[in-house]
Write a protein that holds these residues in place. Structure first.
Motif, PDB file in Angstrom:
ATOM      1  N   ALA A 172      -2.430   6.660  -2.689  1.00  0.00           N
ATOM      2  CA  ALA A 172      -1.657   5.509  -2.215  1.00  0.00           C
ATOM      3  C   ALA A 172      -0.169   5.729  -2.451  1.00  0.00           C
ATOM      4  O   ALA A 172       0.673   5.380  -1.611  1.00  0.00           O
ATOM      5  N   ASP A 173       0.181   6.342  -3.589  1.00  0.00           N
ATOM      6  CA  ASP A 173       1.586   6.622  -3.892  1.00  0.00           C
ATOM      7  C   ASP A 173       2.183   7.638  -2.921  1.00  0.00           C
ATOM      8  O   ASP A 173       3.407   7.715  -2.773  1.00  0.00           O
ATOM      9  N   MET A 174       1.336   8.427  -2.281  1.00  0.00           N
ATOM     10  CA  MET A 174       1.808   9.392  -1.276  1.00  0.00           C
ATOM     11  C   MET A 174       2.039   8.748   0.082  1.00  0.00           C
ATOM     12  O   MET A 174       2.483   9.406   1.013  1.00  0.00           O
ATOM     13  N   GLY A 175       1.683   7.473   0.184  1.00  0.00           N
ATOM     14  CA  GLY A 175       1.896   6.785   1.454  1.00  0.00           C
ATOM     15  C   GLY A 175       0.642   6.603   2.285  1.00  0.00           C
ATOM     16  O   GLY A 175       0.716   6.179   3.445  1.00  0.00           O
ATOM     17  N   HIS A 176      -0.518   6.890   1.699  1.00  0.00           N
ATOM     18  CA  HIS A 176      -1.772   6.711   2.421  1.00  0.00           C
ATOM     19  C   HIS A 176      -2.367   5.337   2.111  1.00  0.00           C
ATOM     20  O   HIS A 176      -2.013   4.699   1.119  1.00  0.00           O
ATOM     21  N   TYR A 177      -3.276   4.904   2.962  1.00  0.00           N
ATOM     22  CA  TYR A 177      -3.955   3.625   2.776  1.00  0.00           C
ATOM     23  C   TYR A 177      -5.367   3.929   2.277  1.00  0.00           C
ATOM     24  O   TYR A 177      -6.132   4.621   2.956  1.00  0.00           O
ATOM     25  N   VAL A 178      -5.694   3.440   1.092  1.00  0.00           N
ATOM     26  CA  VAL A 178      -6.951   3.778   0.442  1.00  0.00           C
ATOM     27  C   VAL A 178      -7.925   2.601   0.471  1.00  0.00           C
ATOM     28  O   VAL A 178      -7.558   1.470   0.159  1.00  0.00           O
ATOM     29  N   VAL A 179      -9.158   2.903   0.848  1.00  0.00           N
ATOM     30  CA  VAL A 179     -10.229   1.905   0.840  1.00  0.00           C
ATOM     31  C   VAL A 179     -11.381   2.461   0.015  1.00  0.00           C
ATOM     32  O   VAL A 179     -11.802   3.609   0.201  1.00  0.00           O
ATOM     33  N   ASP A 236      -1.599  -0.818 -13.829  1.00  0.00           N
ATOM     34  CA  ASP A 236      -0.593  -1.886 -13.830  1.00  0.00           C
ATOM     35  C   ASP A 236      -0.271  -2.344 -12.414  1.00  0.00           C
ATOM     36  O   ASP A 236       0.903  -2.497 -12.045  1.00  0.00           O
ATOM     37  N   LEU A 237      -1.318  -2.553 -11.615  1.00  0.00           N
ATOM     38  CA  LEU A 237      -1.153  -2.987 -10.233  1.00  0.00           C
ATOM     39  C   LEU A 237      -1.590  -4.441 -10.082  1.00  0.00           C
ATOM     40  O   LEU A 237      -2.680  -4.815 -10.520  1.00  0.00           O
ATOM     41  N   SER A 238      -0.749  -5.254  -9.487  1.00  0.00           N
ATOM     42  CA  SER A 238      -1.147  -6.628  -9.196  1.00  0.00           C
ATOM     43  C   SER A 238      -2.021  -6.629  -7.944  1.00  0.00           C
ATOM     44  O   SER A 238      -1.881  -5.768  -7.072  1.00  0.00           O
ATOM     45  N   TYR A 239      -2.930  -7.592  -7.866  1.00  0.00           N
ATOM     46  CA  TYR A 239      -3.870  -7.605  -6.740  1.00  0.00           C
ATOM     47  C   TYR A 239      -4.342  -9.021  -6.457  1.00  0.00           C
ATOM     48  O   TYR A 239      -4.207  -9.931  -7.286  1.00  0.00           O
ATOM     49  N   SER A 240      -4.902  -9.185  -5.277  1.00  0.00           N
ATOM     50  CA  SER A 240      -5.513 -10.454  -4.891  1.00  0.00           C
ATOM     51  C   SER A 240      -7.013 -10.244  -4.745  1.00  0.00           C
ATOM     52  O   SER A 240      -7.488  -9.111  -4.632  1.00  0.00           O
ATOM     53  N   GLU A 241      -7.739 -11.330  -4.750  1.00  0.00           N
ATOM     54  CA  GLU A 241      -9.196 -11.279  -4.673  1.00  0.00           C
ATOM     55  C   GLU A 241      -9.656 -12.200  -3.548  1.00  0.00           C
ATOM     56  O   GLU A 241      -9.272 -13.362  -3.491  1.00  0.00           O
ATOM     57  N   SER A 280      -4.482  -4.618  -3.382  1.00  0.00           N
ATOM     58  CA  SER A 280      -3.230  -4.471  -4.122  1.00  0.00           C
ATOM     59  C   SER A 280      -2.142  -5.276  -3.421  1.00  0.00           C
ATOM     60  O   SER A 280      -2.125  -5.395  -2.186  1.00  0.00           O
ATOM     61  N   THR A 281      -1.237  -5.826  -4.213  1.00  0.00           N
ATOM     62  CA  THR A 281      -0.137  -6.612  -3.645  1.00  0.00           C
ATOM     63  C   THR A 281       0.709  -5.758  -2.702  1.00  0.00           C
ATOM     64  O   THR A 281       1.251  -6.257  -1.719  1.00  0.00           O
ATOM     65  N   SER A 282       0.769  -4.472  -2.992  1.00  0.00           N
ATOM     66  CA  SER A 282       1.533  -3.555  -2.130  1.00  0.00           C
ATOM     67  C   SER A 282       0.872  -3.371  -0.769  1.00  0.00           C
ATOM     68  O   SER A 282       1.508  -2.902   0.184  1.00  0.00           O
ATOM     69  N   GLY A 283      -0.408  -3.711  -0.678  1.00  0.00           N
ATOM     70  CA  GLY A 283      -1.092  -3.683   0.615  1.00  0.00           C
ATOM     71  C   GLY A 283      -1.728  -2.362   1.001  1.00  0.00           C
ATOM     72  O   GLY A 283      -2.323  -2.260   2.071  1.00  0.00           O
TER      73      GLY A 283
END
Length: 246
Positions: free
Chosen positions: A80-87, A104-109, A123-126
């Motif tokens: 994800a830090d490389m710019g990919h979208y992970v599922v 230390d990642l914020s997230y929604s449920e 993740s809040t970052s999406g």
């Protein structure tokens, strides 16, 4: 290309023997996480993914990458830090929450329409979405299709009787250009009941060969004290690249 340096010359059997009828229940997997019996989790990530990352990405950026039975794999954050979208998909809610907490990642449920009791943690970052449900409840309608799949502890963890169902699901999730990195294990299946389960090359060909090109990238000795404690005298990791036939 196959790497057999220092690998024991083992005659591979196509018969998975007594493992054919071995069933590990969902409750048993949840109990493993509860009791911290998670020797399959690698705190530093898996060296095979680092070694073959270029094969998985194949010169592409911004990919959708799928982690079946993801646990709290640290590679999800890395990609994800490389710019990919992970599922990812994982049965244990505790594993998924630990992933976000430990990084230390914020997230929604959110609940997942159509799957009773299932949740997705985003993740809040999406760029990370982790589904908490049975992998067999997932579909391309729910999760979309993927440019890459990293399968290190999934095929070897599912019950052998479910492999055809599993393979069909993976195939349904692959985009045309998908690169599927698959890691299996070989050992004497008469000496260990699994998981991880023994998956011979013949099984990979049977499950995926009709629609995929299959390349064996590497076969390496991964024998450890843990495997010795299981009563084994060898343990190999085999890495494949699967791509859809044109």
């Amino acid at each position: 290309m196959e790497s057999f340096t220092d690998v024991p010359r083992i005659k591979e059997s196509s018969d998975i023997g007594q493992q054919q009828d071995r069933v590990v229940t969902e409750e048993e997997w949840l109990q493993k996480w509860k009791m911290r019996q998670i020797g399959f989790h690698k705190e530093q990530g898996h060296p095979i993914l680092r070694k073959y990352l270029d094969v998985l990405l194949n010169g592409r950026s911004g990919l959708r990458i799928f982690f079946p039975l993801c646990g709290k794999a640290v590679e999800m954050k890395w990609l994800a830090d490389m710019g990919h979208y992970v599922v990812g998909v994982e049965l244990s809610e505790c594993a998924l929450k630990e992933f976000f907490t430990e990084h230390d990642l914020s997230y929604s449920e959110e609940t997942i329409p159509g799957i009773s009791g299932a949740k997705v943690f985003k993740s809040t970052s999406g760029n990370i979405s982790l589904y908490c449900c049975s992998i067999y409840d997932l579909s391309s309608t729910i999760a979309g299709r993927f440019d890459g799949i990293w399968d290190r502890g999934s095929l070897v963890a599912i019950n052998p009787c479910d492999r055809e169902h599993y393979a069909n699901l993976m195939l349904s999730l692959m985009k045309r250009s998908c690169c599927y990195l698959l890691v299996t294990v070989l050992y004497d299946s008469n000496k260990h009941k699994g998981p991880p389960f023994y998956v011979p090359d013949s099984e990979i060909k049977s499950l995926f060969g009709k629609v995929c090109e299959i390349k064996c990238l590497e076969k390496v000795d991964d024998f450890s004290d843990q495997h010795k404690a299981w009563g084994l005298d060898y343990f190999l990791e085999v890495t494949y690249l699967l791509t859809l036939k044109s």
